[in-house]
Scaffold this active site. Structure first.
Site, PDB file in Angstrom:
ATOM      1  N   ASP A  65       0.841  -1.207  -0.004  1.00  0.00           N
ATOM      2  CA  ASP A  65      -0.043  -0.038  -0.038  1.00  0.00           C
ATOM      3  C   ASP A  65       0.831   1.176   0.025  1.00  0.00           C
ATOM      4  O   ASP A  65       2.134   1.197   0.237  1.00  0.00           O
ATOM      5  CB  ASP A  65      -0.780  -0.179   1.411  1.00  0.00           C
ATOM      6  CG  ASP A  65      -1.903   0.979   1.338  1.00  0.00           C
ATOM      7  OD1 ASP A  65      -2.430   1.447   0.242  1.00  0.00           O
ATOM      8  OD2 ASP A  65      -2.258   1.471   2.521  1.00  0.00           O
ATOM      9  N   HIS A  66       0.213   2.599  -0.334  1.00  0.00           N
ATOM     10  CA  HIS A  66       0.946   3.751  -0.160  1.00  0.00           C
ATOM     11  C   HIS A  66       2.219   3.636  -0.090  1.00  0.00           C
ATOM     12  O   HIS A  66       3.236   3.772   0.904  1.00  0.00           O
ATOM     13  CB  HIS A  66       0.588   4.487   0.755  1.00  0.00           C
ATOM     14  CG  HIS A  66      -0.770   4.944   0.887  1.00  0.00           C
ATOM     15  ND1 HIS A  66      -1.362   6.343   0.028  1.00  0.00           N
ATOM     16  CD2 HIS A  66      -1.994   4.764   1.454  1.00  0.00           C
ATOM     17  CE1 HIS A  66      -2.383   6.442   0.245  1.00  0.00           C
ATOM     18  NE2 HIS A  66      -2.879   5.500   1.147  1.00  0.00           N
ATOM     19  N   HIS A 109      -8.387   9.469   5.503  1.00  0.00           N
ATOM     20  CA  HIS A 109      -7.770   8.453   6.149  1.00  0.00           C
ATOM     21  C   HIS A 109      -7.734   8.606   7.656  1.00  0.00           C
ATOM     22  O   HIS A 109      -7.983   9.810   8.053  1.00  0.00           O
ATOM     23  CB  HIS A 109      -6.379   8.524   5.896  1.00  0.00           C
ATOM     24  CG  HIS A 109      -5.754   8.011   4.506  1.00  0.00           C
ATOM     25  ND1 HIS A 109      -5.309   8.927   3.473  1.00  0.00           N
ATOM     26  CD2 HIS A 109      -5.753   6.777   4.023  1.00  0.00           C
ATOM     27  CE1 HIS A 109      -5.135   7.941   2.458  1.00  0.00           C
ATOM     28  NE2 HIS A 109      -5.416   6.812   2.839  1.00  0.00           N
ATOM     29  N   GLY A 110      -7.580   7.538   8.399  1.00  0.00           N
ATOM     30  CA  GLY A 110      -7.711   7.606   9.892  1.00  0.00           C
ATOM     31  C   GLY A 110      -6.532   8.276  10.315  1.00  0.00           C
ATOM     32  O   GLY A 110      -5.506   8.251   9.588  1.00  0.00           O
ATOM     33  N   THR A 161      -7.587   1.716  10.286  1.00  0.00           N
ATOM     34  CA  THR A 161      -7.930   2.016  11.778  1.00  0.00           C
ATOM     35  C   THR A 161      -8.826   1.262  12.237  1.00  0.00           C
ATOM     36  O   THR A 161      -8.651   1.027  13.614  1.00  0.00           O
ATOM     37  CB  THR A 161      -8.595   3.759  11.572  1.00  0.00           C
ATOM     38  OG1 THR A 161      -7.763   4.382  10.857  1.00  0.00           O
ATOM     39  CG2 THR A 161      -8.808   4.131  12.983  1.00  0.00           C
ATOM     40  N   HIS A 208      -9.771   4.556  -0.349  1.00  0.00           N
ATOM     41  CA  HIS A 208      -8.900   4.654   0.711  1.00  0.00           C
ATOM     42  C   HIS A 208      -9.812   4.862   1.677  1.00  0.00           C
ATOM     43  O   HIS A 208     -10.704   5.717   1.848  1.00  0.00           O
ATOM     44  CB  HIS A 208      -7.884   5.469   0.404  1.00  0.00           C
ATOM     45  CG  HIS A 208      -7.028   4.606  -0.293  1.00  0.00           C
ATOM     46  ND1 HIS A 208      -5.345   4.562   0.337  1.00  0.00           N
ATOM     47  CD2 HIS A 208      -6.822   4.116  -1.456  1.00  0.00           C
ATOM     48  CE1 HIS A 208      -4.774   3.571  -0.737  1.00  0.00           C
ATOM     49  NE2 HIS A 208      -5.403   3.726  -1.824  1.00  0.00           N
ATOM     50  N   GLY A 209      -9.125   5.045   3.113  1.00  0.00           N
ATOM     51  CA  GLY A 209      -9.925   5.537   4.207  1.00  0.00           C
ATOM     52  C   GLY A 209     -11.455   4.959   4.433  1.00  0.00           C
ATOM     53  O   GLY A 209     -12.395   5.304   4.781  1.00  0.00           O
ATOM     54  N   ASN A 217      -9.833   0.082   1.364  1.00  0.00           N
ATOM     55  CA  ASN A 217      -8.584  -0.091   2.219  1.00  0.00           C
ATOM     56  C   ASN A 217      -9.321   0.175   3.745  1.00  0.00           C
ATOM     57  O   ASN A 217      -9.782   1.291   3.913  1.00  0.00           O
ATOM     58  CB  ASN A 217      -7.393   1.138   1.921  1.00  0.00           C
ATOM     59  CG  ASN A 217      -6.771   0.530   0.666  1.00  0.00           C
ATOM     60  OD1 ASN A 217      -6.922  -0.103   0.130  1.00  0.00           O
ATOM     61  ND2 ASN A 217      -5.595   1.044   0.253  1.00  0.00           N
TER      62      ASN A 217
HETATM   63  P1  13P Z   1      -8.437   3.936   7.402  1.00  0.00           P
HETATM   64  O1  13P Z   1      -7.553   3.944   8.085  1.00  0.00           O
HETATM   65  O2  13P Z   1      -9.443   4.833   7.518  1.00  0.00           O
HETATM   66  O3  13P Z   1      -9.228   2.650   7.444  1.00  0.00           O
HETATM   67  O4  13P Z   1      -7.949   4.012   5.844  1.00  0.00           O
HETATM   68  C1  13P Z   1      -6.848   2.867   5.379  1.00  0.00           C
HETATM   69  C2  13P Z   1      -6.380   3.459   4.285  1.00  0.00           C
HETATM   70  O5  13P Z   1      -6.792   3.756   3.419  1.00  0.00           O
HETATM   71  C3  13P Z   1      -4.826   2.894   4.271  1.00  0.00           C
HETATM   72  O6  13P Z   1      -4.369   2.891   2.829  1.00  0.00           O
END
Ligand code: 13P
Length: 300
Positions: free
Chosen positions: A82-83, A195-196, A256, A231-232, A253
């Protein structure tokens, strides 16, 4: 078992379902997440982002890969990096080619290069470099266009303002160009989720309940024709997530939702913390995303 993640994502997209990706900031979390996927017969991705070895305890791309070899279940899982940002959440330049090159040579199934903090032209250039490297080895690539906020250390603009203005949302015409010129397999889009938080001082905070612009998802899908990534994924209002999956979000994704229950208990008892990860992953699959049994659809 030999199906590629490219095929599986395409199938998820065509079938109107999605593949959850679970982030692993502590290597011990991997086993209960794989078990949760198997027990709910949900096909998912095991993921780690660069920030998970820089700010948490995932070790590095090699440690994640080696741990995955111990716990993987190819009926239900694949491994995704990821990222790996070109410019990170603290605005530092990253040697993204080194991290991504290592993951590609180790044998990750897919990787994400995140050039979203760059101007469009530079994002295209950086992403294309990785697509060329990865595709030569059969590895799928996710790129990002637009600003999914929340990982940065400064204060976030008020969410309602952000959503109402659509500031930072992915532009459908730019997305068309980005996908055509880079050749990415999937596109991560900014359509309302955040994102968290991950800084030391904020990572325990409860996330806001985000909403999503389904119209924007439709528009991007029309111009790009590739599976879209959200994401998030923690804490988005359920009716929006379910609708987004129907409209072409093929990967979601989640970090959190499984990290916070682990961190709340990890100093007290590893066993309890890992049980909490399992329970949280099952809850996300079953209740939040309604993806129980999806392996039978994606991987018949
Ligand atoms: P959350 O932390 O909101 O679940 O997002 C995760 C994310 O997008 C990781 O790439």
């Amino acid at each position: 078992m030999g199906r590629t993640i490219q095929e599986l994502m395409r199938r998820a997209c065509e079938a109107g379902t999605a593949i959850p990706g679970f982030n692993i900031p502590y290597l011990q979390m991997m086993e209960p997440v794989v078990r949760a996927l198997r027990d709910t017969q949900c096909f998912g991705l095991i993921m780690a982002a660069r920030l998970e070895w820089v700010k948490f305890a995932a070790g590095g791309p090699r440690e994640v890969f080696e741990t995955y070899q111990r716990f993987k279940d190819e009926r239900y899982t694949r491994l995704h990096l990821d990222h790996v940002p070109v410019i990170d959440e603290d605005l530092h330049r990253v040697d993204f080619v080194a991290d991504l090159g290592l993951a590609i040579s180790l044998g990750y199934d897919s990787v994400m290069v995140d050039g979203s903090r760059l101007p469009l032209e530079e994002n295209i250039r950086a992403t294309k470099t990785i697509v060329d490297m990865a595709h030569a080895q059969g590895v799928a690539v996710e790129g990002e266009l637009g600003a999914v906020m929340g990982h940065e250390s400064g204060p976030m603009p008020p969410y309602e303002e952000l959503f109402a203005s659509g500031k930072g949302f992915t532009d459908p015409d730019e997305a068309r160009r980005f996908v055509a010129e880079t050749g990415v397999d999937w596109l991560s889009v900014a359509v309302g989720s955040v994102h968290g938080a991950i800084t030391e001082g904020t990572r325990r905070e409860k996330k806001i309940e985000a909403r999503l612009s389904i119209e924007r998802i439709d528009a991007i899908r029309k111009t790009t024709q590739v599976p879209l990534v959200l994401h998030g994924g923690t804490g988005i209002r359920k009716e929006y997530v379910i609708e987004a999956i129907r409209h072409g979000i093929a990967k979601i994704n989640v970090a959190t939702a499984i990290r916070q229950p682990y961190e709340a208990l990890m100093e007290q008892s590893t066993e309890k913390a890992l049980d909490a990860v399992y329970d949280a992953a099952v809850r996300v699959i079953r209740e939040d995303l309604e993806l129980e049994g999806s392996a039978a659809v994606i991987f018949p």
